[in-house]
Design a protein around this motif. Structure first.
Motif, PDB file in Angstrom:
ATOM      1  N   THR A 116       0.852  -1.182   0.000  1.00 34.92           N
ATOM      2  CA  THR A 116       0.000   0.000   0.000  1.00 34.92           C
ATOM      3  C   THR A 116       0.893   1.239   0.000  1.00 34.92           C
ATOM      4  O   THR A 116       2.078   1.158   0.313  1.00 34.92           O
ATOM      5  N   TYR A 341      -7.118  -1.488  -3.111  1.00 40.32           N
ATOM      6  CA  TYR A 341      -6.885  -1.747  -4.532  1.00 40.32           C
ATOM      7  C   TYR A 341      -8.169  -2.125  -5.267  1.00 40.32           C
ATOM      8  O   TYR A 341      -8.271  -1.940  -6.485  1.00 40.32           O
ATOM      9  N   GLN A 345      -9.163  -0.606  -8.811  1.00 39.84           N
ATOM     10  CA  GLN A 345      -9.292  -1.533  -9.936  1.00 39.84           C
ATOM     11  C   GLN A 345     -10.733  -1.922 -10.263  1.00 39.84           C
ATOM     12  O   GLN A 345     -10.943  -2.870 -11.018  1.00 39.84           O
ATOM     13  N   ARG A 358      -1.496  -4.674  -9.977  1.00 36.47           N
ATOM     14  CA  ARG A 358      -1.184  -4.587  -8.542  1.00 36.47           C
ATOM     15  C   ARG A 358       0.298  -4.851  -8.286  1.00 36.47           C
ATOM     16  O   ARG A 358       0.912  -4.209  -7.431  1.00 36.47           O
ATOM     17  N   ILE A 435      -2.138   6.237  -7.076  1.00 31.01           N
ATOM     18  CA  ILE A 435      -2.431   5.708  -5.747  1.00 31.01           C
ATOM     19  C   ILE A 435      -1.942   6.611  -4.615  1.00 31.01           C
ATOM     20  O   ILE A 435      -2.393   6.460  -3.474  1.00 31.01           O
TER      21      ILE A 435
END
Length: 877
Positions: A116, A341, A345, A358, A435
């Motif tokens: 992360t 995620y 996604q 990922r 992200i």
């Protein structure tokens, strides 16, 4: 908001620093410029892999699957021993530049699987052979091979073929910003019982041996299986080791007796754990159970397909029962990572594509590194050690004394390139912004700071040559990250970020104009510009012919740069009208560059070749002749990047800019004619600024989309396949200089060192080509059609072509109808074995025919752009 998004918000406001600890440890500190104190700048041989276990580094630390605090005072990583190796596996092995037949390269098998942005959960995999690691075989075979042979990889030794290896998964989960749970799970993949020593290691970076500050932090035993950590800045931490293993203490200090024949003087050294375990040297450890380095020793014997998990907890808070809630906390952080995620996604339906994306994100996160380099101190040396050779004072980086770096920076990768590269970093930030836009913005801002940027306005390139010239893509990345961040924040743009970087980049733009436009003709040289094996000459060195090169790519980059800064100024002008005046200045710069590059009928300056209908570099010889170097390469496609579309609404809101623009076009009609279709509004009253009129663009695209030239199954080649059967030859009295299409690693040693990079298919240029086609489509809409592929008779819009190119690139990593991933090559283990087939490497570049990955295997930096391409319709997060 997900829990990870909440943590990101807390970090942004500095409420809680969830990123205080992270994967900031390098994978290679030996062989770097920072550790090189030689007279001749021979970094690869000053500190070697063989020396590394005994040598205390000056500027950073390395390890396998490691973490550190954000100043790298305290470090943690995993060491292993299979009972066969002659050295402890503490660091990743690879070849130096001279040992590899295609340059330096890591020779290990490892994967980044998850992380992360706050590193609240992280996971990586290291594959460790059960037989003796083939250090000598890998080195000697690569040295035996020539540039005409492929590299000899660890996989090629067959050491993994019968399953006689350990899968070692290294995982981290944060209970809090300074409370980190650690799991090391070893799987025996073989059919026989095997022994493995797992040695989690904790140590301090050596800050006390150089004569600036003699304060020495300390590790000690406070209870069975518990290490007490005392450091004046960090405070007190404890490392709790499950099952109370033996704790092996030594010091992170250089073993001068072993390396230089000095008197050991009763000290304990960095290689103490290695010497104790491998050689049985009990005197190498400190019996007082204290020091600056410690390893927890877990000797394991695993049966066939058996697994064992070692658990540890590094915490600033006192833990009465450190492992009571361990599994629940780990499961929670894994769930939160999945939740985060899933939001990213949710539009990706293919599970394989989600896995690829990922892991690409994981590589971006794991490739953060603490980078420390004070050039003045490095040049002058330290009080407590020998004075460096005087040759260094006029050698590498001696004109960059102002540079002081001590930051967390996104690396191209942490073994082959464990140092930042300015233009690589710009591409990284596109994927990072998906992200963690705050980190992406901080990276772009960082390189423009006073202690990075040269007083003359140049951005630092990389430590091997800070003064090298990289393509000026910083403005493009800044504008794109600004747009992505703006969209994520509901349309509210971070103008403070945009403005701060913009002002610094105007200085950099001025440096380009003053330093790289030799005769004030708006034709730029640039030099190296990252394209080192597709040209006739080494552009970073004096030309063997004398003279200089007027570069089609350098000039195109500057046209793009001018448009990027113009667009940024127009955005800032929405709240501060003074920027309209600045925007008009960059508009004029663009026009003058366009004039110089595309002057019709003036062959003295024109970089466009009417006969071939392509852009070429021009060699300006000492006798004032200009010769077009007719190599069909991406140098001639880069003019496509200089494109911007302005709509009527924006122009109406900028009256001063629009008035100046119209005056300029009316009073400089010869310049107005050079701007593609400026007088003709497009869809929705849009106006196009480009180096290319529709005719020239179609001619460029005709070559670019020709499968016999640039268009490969997996993207756009860096060099036209036309040169396979028709090499370009430039003849001189002394020698012939030849450029031939080679689909894989370069066969030429002309450029020295690692000249295999910038291979046939590489992501940065492909990504920019896709973006440019999308920008052109924004103006032309479906009315502008091109044949794709060339010769097929099928006509497509530029949007469709951009989408098709994106699909070709993503096919490198996705399983095809045969269940294979082209990027993973022909190795059956990588393609089909259940313990390999779903793990990805993101290579530096790719074979122009097969798509097989080449170069650095963990070049997740710019190849991490695959994460953006996998997002449906290119949507920003």
């Amino acid at each position: 908001m997900t829990q990870e998004q909440i943590r990101l918000a807390e970090t942004k406001t500095k409420e809680i620093d969830w990123q205080r600890f992270g994967p900031y440890l390098s994978e290679r500190q030996w062989g770097t410029v920072r550790e090189d104190y030689s007279a001749n700048g021979d970094a690869w041989n000053y500190v070697t892999h063989e020396m590394a276990r005994s040598y205390a580094y000056r500027w950073g630390e390395e390890g396998i699957g490691g973490i550190s605090d954000h100043r790298q005072l305290l470090c943690f990583s995993v060491a292993l021993w299979n009972g066969q190796d002659r050295v402890l596996k503490e660091r990743l092995f690879g070849l130096t530049n001279n040992q590899g037949n295609h340059g330096e390269d890591v020779k290990e098998c490892y994967y980044y699987l998850d992380s992360t942005p706050t590193h609240s959960y992280m996971k990586m995999l290291y594959k460790y052979p059960q037989r003796e690691f083939p250090y000598v075989e890998v080195r000697d075979e690569n040295m035996r091979r020539t540039r005409q042979h492929p590299e000899f990889e660890l996989m090629d030794t067959g050491i993994f073929n019968d399953g006689r290896y350990f899968d070692v998964f290294i995982e981290y989960a944060k209970a809090g910003p300074e409370d980190i749970l650690i799991k090391i799970t070893a799987h025996n993949r073989g059919s026989e019982e095997a022994s493995l020593h797992v040695l989690p290691q904790l140590w301090f970076r050596n800050t006390w041996a150089w004569g600036h500050d003699d304060y020495k932090p300390q590790l000690s035993t406070s209870a069975p299986g518990v290490v007490q950590i005392d450091e004046r800045e960090l405070g007190r931490y404890k490392l709790y080791c499950d099952q109370a293993p033996d704790l092996l203490f030594c010091d992170n200090s250089t073993n001068g007796a072993k390396l230089y024949g000095l008197d050991p003087d009763g000290h304990y050294f960095k290689d103490g754990v290695n010497d104790y375990l491998i050689d049985g040297d009990t005197a190498a450890l400190n019996p007082a159970q204290k020091g600056t380095k410690v390893a927890a020793h877990y000797p394991l014997t695993l049966g066939p397909d058996e697994a064992y998990t070692v658990r540890l907890r590094l915490s600033k808070e006192r833990q009465e029962s450190p492992f009571e809630d361990f599994e629940n906390l780990f499961a929670l952080r894994q769930h939160e990572a999945d939740e985060f995620y899933h939001c990213i996604q949710q539009e990706i339906k293919d599970p394989d594509a989600r896995n690829v994306q990922r892991q690409a994100f994981a590589g971006m996160m794991w490739s953060k590194q603490f980078y420390y380099y004070d050039v003045t101190q490095w040049l002058d040396g330290d009080p407590a050690v020998l004075t460096p050779p005087v040759e260094r004072l006029k050698g590498r980086n001696s004109t960059w004394r102002h540079l002081y770096n001590a930051d967390i920076i996104s690396m191209p990768d942490k073994w082959e390139y464990p140092w930042y590269a300015a233009w690589d970093l710009a591409f990284h930030c596109i994927s990072l912004a998906m992200i963690d836009s705050q980190f992406a913005k901080s990276q772009l801002r960082l390189l423009t700071r006073d202690w990075y940027m040269h007083p003359n306005g140049q951005l630092p390139a990389y430590e091997w040559a800070l003064g090298d010239v990289n393509p000026p893509v910083h403005a493009w990345a800044t504008w794109r990250v600004y747009q992505m961040d703006q969209k994520q924040n509901g349309g509210e743009g971070d103008t403070a970020f945009l403005e701060s970087v913009f002002h610094r980049l105007t200085l950099n733009f001025t440096w380009w104009v003053n330093r790289k436009d030799r005769h004030d003709h708006n034709i730029f040289e640039g030099g190296f510009l990252g394209l080192d094996n597709i040209g006739v000459f080494d552009r970073s060195a004096p030309l063997p012919t004398g003279g200089y090169i007027e570069q089609a790519d350098g000039t195109s980059w500057m046209a793009m740069y001018a448009l990027n800064l113009m667009r940024m100024a127009l955005e800032l002008a929405k709240t501060s009208p003074v920027y309209q005046d600045i925007a008009s200045k960059f508009f004029e710069h663009f026009l003058y560059i366009a004039e110089a590059m595309t002057k019709v009928g003036d062959e003295a300056f024109n970089l466009w070749d009417e006969e071939d209908e392509f852009f070429y570099d021009v060699l300006h010889t000492p006798d004032d002749q200009r010769v077009k170097l007719k190599v069909r390469s991406i140098v001639g496609l880069i003019p496509l990047f200089a494109v911007e579309v302005l709509d009527e609404e924006l122009l109406e809101s900028m009256p001063d800019f629009t008035r100046r623009l119209k005056w300029f076009l009316e009073n400089r009609p010869h310049l107005a004619e050079l701007v593609s279709r400026w007088q003709e509004p497009g869809k929705g009253e849009r106006h196009l600024l480009s180096l290319l009129r529709s005719h020239r663009m179609k001619k460029l695209l005709q070559r670019m989309l020709d499968e016999g030239e640039f268009l490969a199954d997996y993207g756009i080649r860096a060099l036209s396949r036309h040169h396979l059967d028709h090499p370009y030859v430039y003849r001189t009295l002394e020698a012939d200089f030849t450029v031939k299409y080679v689909p894989g690693e370069s066969e030429s040693s002309l450029f020295g060192g690692n000249s295999n990079w910038r291979g046939p298919i590489w992501f940065p240029i492909n990504y920019l080509l896709i973006e440019s086609l999308q920008r052109f489509y924004f103006y032309y809409d479906d009315s502008f059609q091109v044949e794709y592929p060339t010769g097929s008779g099928e006509m497509h819009s530029l949007k469709e072509v951009a989408g098709a190119l994106s699909q070709r690139l993503t096919r490198l990593f996705l399983r095809n109808a045969e269940g294979k991933r082209p990027a993973m090559g022909d190795n059956p283990l990588l393609q089909h074995d259940p313990h390999f087939r779903d793990y990805l490497w993101f290579h530096e570049y790719f074979h122009g025919e097969s798509g097989c990955g080449l170069g650095a295997i963990h070049q997740t930096g710019w190849t991490g752009l695959i994460a953006k391409l996998l997002q449906p319709n290119g949507k920003d997060q």
